[in-house]
Design an enzyme around this catalytic site. Sequence first.
Site, PDB file in Angstrom:
ATOM      1  N   CYS A  36      42.698  22.711  26.874  1.00 52.88           N
ATOM      2  CA  CYS A  36      41.349  23.247  26.727  1.00 52.88           C
ATOM      3  C   CYS A  36      41.230  24.585  27.451  1.00 52.88           C
ATOM      4  O   CYS A  36      42.160  25.039  28.124  1.00 52.88           O
ATOM      5  CB  CYS A  36      40.304  22.274  27.270  1.00 52.88           C
ATOM      6  SG  CYS A  36      40.394  22.064  29.076  1.00 52.88           S
ATOM      7  N   ASP A 466      46.723  61.997   8.692  1.00 55.28           N
ATOM      8  CA  ASP A 466      47.601  63.157   8.698  1.00 55.28           C
ATOM      9  C   ASP A 466      48.098  63.334   7.267  1.00 55.28           C
ATOM     10  O   ASP A 466      48.238  62.355   6.535  1.00 55.28           O
ATOM     11  CB  ASP A 466      48.770  62.912   9.655  1.00 55.28           C
ATOM     12  CG  ASP A 466      49.836  63.977   9.540  1.00 55.28           C
ATOM     13  OD1 ASP A 466      49.512  65.154   9.755  1.00 55.28           O
ATOM     14  OD2 ASP A 466      50.983  63.617   9.218  1.00 55.28           O
ATOM     15  N   ASP A 680      52.510  59.873  11.414  1.00 53.54           N
ATOM     16  CA  ASP A 680      53.908  59.437  11.405  1.00 53.54           C
ATOM     17  C   ASP A 680      54.820  60.271  12.284  1.00 53.54           C
ATOM     18  O   ASP A 680      55.966  59.898  12.509  1.00 53.54           O
ATOM     19  CB  ASP A 680      54.463  59.468   9.976  1.00 53.54           C
ATOM     20  CG  ASP A 680      54.731  60.893   9.492  1.00 53.54           C
ATOM     21  OD1 ASP A 680      53.905  61.792   9.790  1.00 53.54           O
ATOM     22  OD2 ASP A 680      55.759  61.112   8.836  1.00 53.54           O
TER      23      ASP A 680
END
Length: 789
Positions: A36, A466, A680
């Site tokens: 729990c 981009d 990238d």
Amino acid sequence: MNDHSHQHDHSSGAAPASPEAPQTQSATMPILGMHCASCVSTVEGALKKAPGVKEATVNLATHTAHVSFDPAATSPQALGRAVESTGYRAIVVDEHSQHSAEDMHAAHLNLEEGALRLRLWVAVILGLPVGVLGMAHLFGDAAAEALMFPGRQYFELFATAVVVFFSGAGFHSAMLRSTLRGQANMDTLISIGTLAAFIYSAAVVLWPGFFLSEHVGHLPGVYFEVAAMVTILVLLGRFMEARARGRASQALKRLLGLQAKTATVLKDGREEEVPVEQLQPGDTVLLRPGAKVPLDGTVLEGASSIDESMLSGESLPVDKSPGSPVFAGTVNSAQGSLKYSVTKTGKDTLLAGIIRMVETAQGSKAPVQRLADQISAIFVPVVFVIAIITFVVWYFFGTSGESVERLAAAFVPAVAVLIIACPCALGLATPTAVLVASGRGAELGVLFRNGAALETAARIDTVVFDKTGTLTSGQPELLSLRPLGSLSEDELLRWAASAESHSEHPLARAVVRAAGARSLQLSEPGAFESFSGLGIIAAVEGKVLQIGSLRFQRSQALQLSEEQWATLEQAGSELASAGQTPLFVVLDDQPVGLLGLADTPRRGAAEAVSTLRAMGIRVMLLSGDKREVAQAIAAQLGILDSADPATAADTVMAEVLPADKSAQIQRLQAAGRKVAMVGDGVNDAPALVQAELGIAMGAGTDIAIESSDVTLVKSDPRDVASALALARSTMQVIRQNLFFAFIYNVLGIPVAAGALYPFTGWLLSPVIAGAAMAASSLSVVTNSLRLRR
């Protein structure tokens, strides 16, 4: 610095540490015995107090603890002892062990599940008859009379004793351990509730004289069915919950199953089968048809097709030839064999990186979990106080009569309060959703760094792409040939390609590729000079060729009239407005033509933009390219509404230097936008860090991926929309789970205490309370499993 939640701690942007600087190590330890949110709070608190620990998070859904610590001050073994001091067990293996912590954890879980199944069957076989006997009166007096037989209460006593002390032994031992340490958790509530029901009922059966008096001529009722049925229901709930958690983590198990165990290595012309762990970079591996790729590498010989769907989601096999990369876990699906050189081993492979990111994400906490954690820390003590108040109120004010009768009247609601309270649902509300979503993301080729990234992604209202390598392929192509004068298109291209054949510039490579596609015979250039960022000068067949921008041609002092310059400028502008970069070709000081080159859009880029806009997300373009080129690409992809050019300056951020990209993100954040940056390259890293959410293309640079919160394995821009949609669905499920867990306890505890009794005369049976408690945990897990679809 902007005050937003997105922060990173990546070494790529930090100065090199001095030898004296403290180092940080991370360890992920499986934890046994947690059930729990209070268990999580206890373990997490012990780890955070341990010397040398910088950060610790414990996850109930994965049963793991992730700890960052100073190795000079502590060790995984010491952290394991800190966990064990709380009554739980951490699995820690040393570096010489033949078994991983994950393998040992899986073995322990299998043993636990087997033991749980045995205890559940015993409880069902002995406890169900007790439940039927105890609740026979609900079916009428005739049913109750039919089930009366000599020694019935002694049968109930014996059967319930086995159920409580054998099947429910785990509750009581956990309660005892936590009580000795001054702590309380869900096991404490269940243990005390079932023991109270059993001990009270056993006392009535074994010492009836104590409960009889001249005023009370009958024995009070017994509650063996409460102790037996609550034990059955809690065990059943835990068993089903464990099975559901197993389904939730199937995506990670499938990834782990992709790893090859052995490889065929070529040594001195001989084939040798060795364990994958023994491979080193530079080893040559033979990959036969149908075989798994054991480690990342580069093809040396052969041609075949590799099924990469399990890593990238790409349905079609990818052709491989010498120079092509291959990745661990993929399968040689064609009839050809390949020889390849190993480039990455162990934890450096793409598959290992994906598994590591999924494990980290599944083991992390979303910030929304903090409220549940804060409540869980005080939940059990508060429930005990409510149960005591319930008992006192019912004993003194609930009914009149002898103390024995008042005791019986107060007993039922107090036990119901203990049984119905469920911190487990609170503890599972967030981590189960994060667990399932991270696994589903991995199946889609979307890797979330952690739970915080999922939560942040759900709030994004602006996506900045981009251009180069993200929305476009990053590889320019020749799109236009415009001869000026007597040269044909082929002749213009042959001259230009011959001059460019010694250049490594991407635009030059595109020109040479285009000539090759037309099978043109090129001439070897003589003298060759390159002017970085401007153009080239080369001697071909005794003639001088100048190829470059208009500014470059002007710098060469060509003897051209203003009208000729204007014609060249007009032709260049036409190409630029079409999104192409113009290259001007001059042969012996005379312009002979223009070449138009452009970076073509990635497959699915326009669809990605359309989907994001349909989701109500603003899409923008960020590029260092010329404004005309950037706007042309934006219009082509649907980012820029061509019918409303007035918005161009706001939607397309062009001619932006790499150092200024993060400033553009800051500008949007200052306007109140929640920004995701998709990039990238190395030059995108600062903007990826600055944005609330950094999304890196999987084919991008390592620094871009390290700077991001989300990695797109397939480098498909459509996966940006998939990532944000999955995040939104995940947060919706988390909010539903938290609502279920909170409303269940907020309504369930007062009802169990008898809040409805004055108005309806209705009291909640502890058996029904136990069923409701088990159902609440199961409903949270089941709701999270919807994310798998």
